[in-house]
Motif scaffolding. Sequence first.
Motif, PDB file in Angstrom:
ATOM      1  N   ARG A  77      41.864 -54.644  40.393  1.00  0.00           N
ATOM      2  CA  ARG A  77      42.041 -53.300  39.656  1.00  0.00           C
ATOM      3  C   ARG A  77      41.760 -52.457  41.429  1.00  0.00           C
ATOM      4  NH1 ARG A  77      37.702 -52.130  35.190  1.00  0.00           N
ATOM      5  NH2 ARG A  77      38.484 -52.666  33.578  1.00  0.00           N
ATOM      6  N   CYS A  81      50.166 -51.336  40.784  1.00  0.00           N
ATOM      7  CA  CYS A  81      50.954 -52.277  40.528  1.00  0.00           C
ATOM      8  C   CYS A  81      52.093 -51.042  39.032  1.00  0.00           C
ATOM      9  CB  CYS A  81      50.556 -53.405  39.618  1.00  0.00           C
ATOM     10  SG  CYS A  81      51.845 -54.658  39.085  1.00  0.00           S
ATOM     11  N   MET A  83      55.514 -52.175  37.332  1.00  0.00           N
ATOM     12  CA  MET A  83      56.430 -53.651  37.247  1.00  0.00           C
ATOM     13  C   MET A  83      58.080 -53.461  37.179  1.00  0.00           C
ATOM     14  SD  MET A  83      54.269 -54.959  33.587  1.00  0.00           S
ATOM     15  CE  MET A  83      56.070 -55.385  32.788  1.00  0.00           C
ATOM     16  N   PRO A  86      59.357 -50.856  33.703  1.00  0.00           N
ATOM     17  CA  PRO A  86      58.316 -50.522  33.007  1.00  0.00           C
ATOM     18  C   PRO A  86      57.918 -50.686  31.149  1.00  0.00           C
ATOM     19  CG  PRO A  86      58.266 -49.192  34.319  1.00  0.00           C
ATOM     20  CD  PRO A  86      59.903 -50.010  34.323  1.00  0.00           C
ATOM     21  N   TYR A  87      56.201 -51.034  31.155  1.00  0.00           N
ATOM     22  CA  TYR A  87      56.298 -50.296  29.584  1.00  0.00           C
ATOM     23  C   TYR A  87      55.320 -49.269  29.406  1.00  0.00           C
ATOM     24  CZ  TYR A  87      54.750 -50.587  24.766  1.00  0.00           C
ATOM     25  OH  TYR A  87      54.729 -50.723  23.038  1.00  0.00           O
ATOM     26  N   PHE A  89      53.387 -47.058  26.958  1.00  0.00           N
ATOM     27  CA  PHE A  89      52.338 -47.028  26.214  1.00  0.00           C
ATOM     28  C   PHE A  89      53.248 -45.748  25.329  1.00  0.00           C
ATOM     29  CE2 PHE A  89      49.143 -48.125  29.070  1.00  0.00           C
ATOM     30  CZ  PHE A  89      49.145 -49.563  29.029  1.00  0.00           C
ATOM     31  N   ASN A  90      52.663 -46.116  23.223  1.00  0.00           N
ATOM     32  CA  ASN A  90      53.130 -45.361  22.322  1.00  0.00           C
ATOM     33  C   ASN A  90      51.688 -44.137  21.992  1.00  0.00           C
ATOM     34  OD1 ASN A  90      54.223 -43.601  20.388  1.00  0.00           O
ATOM     35  ND2 ASN A  90      53.351 -45.811  18.657  1.00  0.00           N
ATOM     36  N   MET A  91      52.754 -43.296  23.430  1.00  0.00           N
ATOM     37  CA  MET A  91      51.219 -42.098  23.616  1.00  0.00           C
ATOM     38  C   MET A  91      52.088 -41.143  24.350  1.00  0.00           C
ATOM     39  SD  MET A  91      48.385 -43.721  25.749  1.00  0.00           S
ATOM     40  CE  MET A  91      47.340 -44.713  24.807  1.00  0.00           C
ATOM     41  N   TYR A  99      45.824 -42.896  31.725  1.00  0.00           N
ATOM     42  CA  TYR A  99      44.877 -44.515  30.936  1.00  0.00           C
ATOM     43  C   TYR A  99      43.937 -45.877  32.094  1.00  0.00           C
ATOM     44  CZ  TYR A  99      44.181 -49.024  28.648  1.00  0.00           C
ATOM     45  OH  TYR A  99      43.776 -50.299  27.982  1.00  0.00           O
ATOM     46  N   ILE A 103      39.986 -46.567  32.031  1.00  0.00           N
ATOM     47  CA  ILE A 103      39.593 -47.848  32.290  1.00  0.00           C
ATOM     48  C   ILE A 103      38.557 -48.295  33.215  1.00  0.00           C
ATOM     49  CG2 ILE A 103      41.070 -48.989  30.330  1.00  0.00           C
ATOM     50  CD1 ILE A 103      42.451 -50.176  33.149  1.00  0.00           C
ATOM     51  N   ARG A 104      38.828 -46.748  33.900  1.00  0.00           N
ATOM     52  CA  ARG A 104      38.070 -47.297  35.531  1.00  0.00           C
ATOM     53  C   ARG A 104      36.625 -46.526  35.049  1.00  0.00           C
ATOM     54  NH1 ARG A 104      43.189 -48.787  36.534  1.00  0.00           N
ATOM     55  NH2 ARG A 104      43.362 -50.625  38.774  1.00  0.00           N
ATOM     56  N   LYS A 105      36.777 -45.976  34.000  1.00  0.00           N
ATOM     57  CA  LYS A 105      35.107 -45.253  33.607  1.00  0.00           C
ATOM     58  C   LYS A 105      35.030 -43.899  34.957  1.00  0.00           C
ATOM     59  CE  LYS A 105      33.278 -48.165  30.570  1.00  0.00           C
ATOM     60  NZ  LYS A 105      34.997 -48.595  30.160  1.00  0.00           N
ATOM     61  N   LYS A 131      55.825 -37.264  23.991  1.00  0.00           N
ATOM     62  CA  LYS A 131      55.712 -38.517  23.542  1.00  0.00           C
ATOM     63  C   LYS A 131      56.457 -39.718  24.113  1.00  0.00           C
ATOM     64  CE  LYS A 131      52.845 -39.127  20.172  1.00  0.00           C
ATOM     65  NZ  LYS A 131      51.807 -39.971  19.500  1.00  0.00           N
ATOM     66  N   ARG A 147      51.573 -43.398  36.898  1.00  0.00           N
ATOM     67  CA  ARG A 147      50.395 -44.276  36.027  1.00  0.00           C
ATOM     68  C   ARG A 147      50.346 -44.829  37.212  1.00  0.00           C
ATOM     69  NH1 ARG A 147      51.991 -47.792  30.715  1.00  0.00           N
ATOM     70  NH2 ARG A 147      52.988 -48.699  32.508  1.00  0.00           N
TER      71      ARG A 147
ATOM     72  N   ARG B 129      56.235 -56.873  27.007  1.00  0.00           N
ATOM     73  CA  ARG B 129      55.980 -56.058  28.309  1.00  0.00           C
ATOM     74  C   ARG B 129      54.156 -55.654  28.336  1.00  0.00           C
ATOM     75  NH1 ARG B 129      60.126 -51.956  28.843  1.00  0.00           N
ATOM     76  NH2 ARG B 129      59.732 -51.878  27.029  1.00  0.00           N
ATOM     77  N   THR B 133      51.579 -55.405  31.359  1.00  0.00           N
ATOM     78  CA  THR B 133      50.923 -53.896  31.772  1.00  0.00           C
ATOM     79  C   THR B 133      50.198 -54.134  32.220  1.00  0.00           C
ATOM     80  OG1 THR B 133      53.454 -53.367  30.769  1.00  0.00           O
ATOM     81  CG2 THR B 133      51.818 -51.625  31.261  1.00  0.00           C
ATOM     82  N   SER B 136      48.300 -55.986  34.439  1.00  0.00           N
ATOM     83  CA  SER B 136      48.553 -54.610  35.931  1.00  0.00           C
ATOM     84  C   SER B 136      48.290 -53.757  36.035  1.00  0.00           C
ATOM     85  CB  SER B 136      50.415 -54.935  36.381  1.00  0.00           C
ATOM     86  OG  SER B 136      50.697 -53.565  35.148  1.00  0.00           O
ATOM     87  N   ILE B 137      47.027 -52.802  35.272  1.00  0.00           N
ATOM     88  CA  ILE B 137      46.813 -51.579  35.572  1.00  0.00           C
ATOM     89  C   ILE B 137      45.158 -51.999  34.964  1.00  0.00           C
ATOM     90  CG2 ILE B 137      46.420 -49.388  34.094  1.00  0.00           C
ATOM     91  CD1 ILE B 137      48.568 -49.752  32.663  1.00  0.00           C
ATOM     92  N   GLY B 138      44.794 -53.150  35.466  1.00  0.00           N
ATOM     93  CA  GLY B 138      43.679 -53.645  35.429  1.00  0.00           C
ATOM     94  C   GLY B 138      42.425 -53.604  34.461  1.00  0.00           C
ATOM     95  N   GLN B 143      39.614 -54.001  26.733  1.00  0.00           N
ATOM     96  CA  GLN B 143      40.955 -52.252  26.849  1.00  0.00           C
ATOM     97  C   GLN B 143      41.955 -52.974  26.448  1.00  0.00           C
ATOM     98  OE1 GLN B 143      39.758 -52.132  31.114  1.00  0.00           O
ATOM     99  NE2 GLN B 143      38.108 -50.758  30.685  1.00  0.00           N
ATOM    100  N   MET B 147      44.287 -51.232  23.060  1.00  0.00           N
ATOM    101  CA  MET B 147      45.566 -50.731  23.316  1.00  0.00           C
ATOM    102  C   MET B 147      46.247 -51.354  22.155  1.00  0.00           C
ATOM    103  SD  MET B 147      47.287 -48.988  24.424  1.00  0.00           S
ATOM    104  CE  MET B 147      46.833 -47.107  25.914  1.00  0.00           C
ATOM    105  N   GLU B 151      48.799 -50.014  20.133  1.00  0.00           N
ATOM    106  CA  GLU B 151      50.470 -50.095  19.538  1.00  0.00           C
ATOM    107  C   GLU B 151      50.747 -50.614  18.550  1.00  0.00           C
ATOM    108  OE1 GLU B 151      52.745 -49.017  22.598  1.00  0.00           O
ATOM    109  OE2 GLU B 151      50.833 -48.263  22.797  1.00  0.00           O
ATOM    110  N   ARG B 153      49.617 -49.959  15.523  1.00  0.00           N
ATOM    111  CA  ARG B 153      48.617 -49.644  14.798  1.00  0.00           C
ATOM    112  C   ARG B 153      49.252 -48.944  13.481  1.00  0.00           C
ATOM    113  NH1 ARG B 153      49.702 -45.465  18.535  1.00  0.00           N
ATOM    114  NH2 ARG B 153      50.732 -44.010  18.420  1.00  0.00           N
TER     115      ARG B 153
END
Lengths: 214, 230
Positions: A77, A81, A83, A86-87, A89-91, A99, A103-105, A131, A147, B129, B133, B136-138, B143, B147, B151, B153
């Motif tokens: 954390r 990073c 990649m 990169p991928y 998310f579907n949002m 994101y 997740i780090r609150k 999207k 991101r 991926r 991913t 890599s995001i942590g 979590q 996710m 994805e 859903r």
Amino acid sequence: MYRLTAIKQCVDEFSLTIDNCEFKEGKIYAITGPNGSGKTTLMDILTFIKQPTSGNITFKNRLVDYNDSSALLQTRRRVGCLMQNPYLFNMTVLNNVAYGLKIRKISHNIITEKVCHILEQLNLMHLASQKAHTLSKGEAQRVALARTLVIDAPVYLLDEPSANVDKANIKTIEETLLVLKEKKNATIIFSTHSSKQAERIADETIELDMGKII
Amino acid sequence: MSLITEGITEAGHIICSLDREFLQIVGVSLKTASISTLLATAAGVPFGVFLALTSFPGRRTVIALLHTLLSLPTVVVGLLVYSLISRQGPAGELNLLYSQTAMIIGQFILAFPIVASLSVSAASSTDSRLTKTLKSIGANRQQSFFMLLNEARFGILAAIITGFGRVFAEIGVSMMLGGNIKGYTRNITTAIALETNKGEFAMGFALGIVLLSVAFVINILLVTLQRRSK
């Protein structure tokens, strides 16, 4: 920041061998080399996603222990990073960029502030509510970079950050990286095929060939 | 031919007048199928995602077993649960036979492999991926799990809807474990069987129309979800 000692990583028939390598705080490093030279393998090791077959990694003067999953997550954390390929998310773009902070609150107000700031910096604000799967390759690459950079980390590992990006936006990305280094004393390690890009922004260049530093 | 036309006309009258018995029967079907699907979702989705994400010895056998259970005959489930909850069975003291609870247990056994195995497919078909991913995001395991659910859903929703469709239209479990008790365990499928035996086609047709309508809505939902997931 990082010290790699006697690292060996075997992937199928390919092996990456690094006897000794150090990455110092507040510097920009470019990792160059032809396809299959081991750039992405090295990046995966530095992000702690892959455990090396043998050898030791010291991060911020602490030996990385791959058996302690909780400590490994905390270490991971502290690294921003990006990649290769990169991928997203579907949002929406906004939620993709937020994101890592969620997740780090981190509090909602700070998330909004940081996300808007990075989107403006990388000329992505107009895509915020779009999207992710509707983006072009270049836009998706920049969103993935946003991101990564939105997270406050002492080190950023970027695997080909300007892949698929047009010239004007490559300039914006390079300026953003230089600002990160100057203002936050961040260590930035990026891989690239462009020796000119390495010359433009890197303090040091590490050239890989056939899995070895040359 | 007149039998069918008269039956359908009378069925229309039953549906439009919201006949009390008719509504009660539909209510039992909706209640038992919803609860059993909900339970199958709570157990089957995490189990399916777990199977998709992890590797352990015997994983493929478990998945193959789930796939085999997809075609589990309803009467076999009925027989199995009957033997457990009948007076002579190990759980006979619970007095569950011929109750809605017994129907829900049987329907859960039918729905679980459907929800679980289709969840495995949905979670496995997410982009390769994604896991890297998230690492890599942590993201931690929890979590990452949520996710991955997000994805996948559309595929997971399709799994739940398919599970619901299966238990809503089954008859073996309802007949053997519910006993077709009027006003209590009589649902659409057992009522259709009974009304047909009695020669009362109107109620049978009315209930058949409901069953077909639900099947139609389910198919529309599945097609919509498939389109959205592309």
